[in-house]
Design an enzyme around this catalytic site. Structure first.
Site, PDB file in Angstrom:
ATOM      1  N   ARG A 195       0.841  -1.194   0.000  1.00  0.00           N
ATOM      2  CA  ARG A 195       0.000   0.000   0.000  1.00  0.00           C
ATOM      3  C   ARG A 195       0.879   1.248   0.000  1.00  0.00           C
ATOM      4  O   ARG A 195       0.553   2.248  -0.635  1.00  0.00           O
ATOM      5  CB  ARG A 195      -0.949  -0.004   1.203  1.00  0.00           C
ATOM      6  CG  ARG A 195      -1.878   1.183   1.201  1.00  0.00           C
ATOM      7  CD  ARG A 195      -3.013   1.017   2.196  1.00  0.00           C
ATOM      8  NE  ARG A 195      -4.187   0.460   1.552  1.00  0.00           N
ATOM      9  CZ  ARG A 195      -5.265   0.048   2.194  1.00  0.00           C
ATOM     10  NH1 ARG A 195      -5.308   0.108   3.512  1.00  0.00           N
ATOM     11  NH2 ARG A 195      -6.295  -0.424   1.546  1.00  0.00           N
ATOM     12  N   GLU A 238      -8.038  -0.355  16.174  1.00  0.00           N
ATOM     13  CA  GLU A 238      -6.957  -0.702  15.257  1.00  0.00           C
ATOM     14  C   GLU A 238      -5.806  -1.215  16.112  1.00  0.00           C
ATOM     15  O   GLU A 238      -6.030  -1.602  17.264  1.00  0.00           O
ATOM     16  CB  GLU A 238      -6.601   0.477  14.334  1.00  0.00           C
ATOM     17  CG  GLU A 238      -6.334   1.798  15.013  1.00  0.00           C
ATOM     18  CD  GLU A 238      -4.938   1.929  15.536  1.00  0.00           C
ATOM     19  OE1 GLU A 238      -4.751   1.712  16.753  1.00  0.00           O
ATOM     20  OE2 GLU A 238      -4.028   2.283  14.774  1.00  0.00           O
ATOM     21  N   ASP A 267     -14.915  -2.025   8.654  1.00  0.00           N
ATOM     22  CA  ASP A 267     -15.933  -2.963   9.120  1.00  0.00           C
ATOM     23  C   ASP A 267     -16.426  -2.438  10.458  1.00  0.00           C
ATOM     24  O   ASP A 267     -15.793  -1.553  11.038  1.00  0.00           O
ATOM     25  CB  ASP A 267     -15.342  -4.379   9.288  1.00  0.00           C
ATOM     26  CG  ASP A 267     -14.111  -4.380  10.169  1.00  0.00           C
ATOM     27  OD1 ASP A 267     -13.041  -3.969   9.687  1.00  0.00           O
ATOM     28  OD2 ASP A 267     -14.217  -4.740  11.349  1.00  0.00           O
TER      29      ASP A 267
END
Ligand code: HPA
Length: 240
Positions: A25, A184, A209
């Site tokens: 990423r 997270e 989500d």
């Protein structure tokens, strides 16, 4: 001058570094944002790139997953490579009912179940907080309509957990009642390292989500598109 985990010279890094968890990423972000991105480190496949955005230098590097991995890279970047600010860009699971999939969290603070910050100052429950200037810059960018057509931008706390797959019964619900926006695995560690070195840090997170409501989970394609919204805020903070 290489460190154990970064094979580069101090001048190879810009003062501001965006850090997604996934090194691929990091590569995609560098190619999307910059015409002149060059690879500056690839130890253990943890790719780091430096280039310019609007003529301003910027670096993007993967962090890996979890607080130990993030702490290693953030410590070396702050202490050996002249980095002044790190902005984590990543995903989070929603916890608060106010937060919907596709929304963005600017994490002003990070609770944690990790011992990493607990070890910093004996007898102290360390408060892991974002840099106010960076948080304000991200917020201002969202107000200026630069967040695209995506979801709402929230400012508030997250929980940085060590476990991805294990959660003590009732913990998520209790966090929700305390206004915690999402979960997270890295922000608390980043904020701790930034405090240690007197540097600036922020986490900008896309909700991928929702832990208490799975009706609106995103597809992989949606994740990438919505991720662009939080990236715009992170770049605004990095270059502020
Ligand atoms: N837990 C931890 N990290 C995450 C999650 C989660 O449910 N979703 C996205 N990042």
């Amino acid at each position: 001058m290489a460190t154990p985990h970064i094979a580069a010279e101090p001048e190879d890094f810009a003062p501001a570094v965006l850090m997604p968890g996934d090194p691929r990423r990091a590569q995609r972000i560098a190619k999307t944002l910059m015409d002149d991105a060059r690879l500056v480190t690839d130890v253990r496949g943890m790719l780091g790139f430096t280039g310019t955005v609007d003529g301003r230098p910027l670096s993007v590097m993967g962090s890996g997953m979890g607080q130990p991995s993030f702490t290693i890279y953030a410590t070396e970047l702050f202490s050996q490579f002249g980095v002044e600010r790190i902005i984590r860009v990543g995903t989070a699971g929603g916890i608060s009912p106010k937060v919907k999939v596709g929304d963005v969290i600017v994490a002003t603070g990070a609770h944690t179940d990790s011992s990493m910050n607990q070890l910093r100052i004996p007898g102290v429950n360390f408060s892991a907080v974002a840099d106010f200037q960076l948080a304000r810059a991200a917020h201002d960018a969202s107000q200026a309509g630069r967040a695209g057509t995506g979801g709402t931008v929230h400012l508030g706390t997250v929980i940085s957990r060590d476990h991805f797959y294990f959660t003590p019964k009732g913990q998520t619900e209790a966090l929700a009642t305390h206004g915690v926006l999402g979960v997270e695995m890295e922000a608390a560690a980043l904020y701790g390292v930034a405090a240690e070195y007197g540097k600036q840090a922020l986490a900008v997170l896309t909700i991928s989500d929702h832990l208490l409501d799975h009706s609106g989970d995103m597809s992989a394609t949606e994740r990438e598109t919505r991720f662009a919204d939080s990236l715009r805020l992170a770049v605004a903070a990095a270059l502020s």
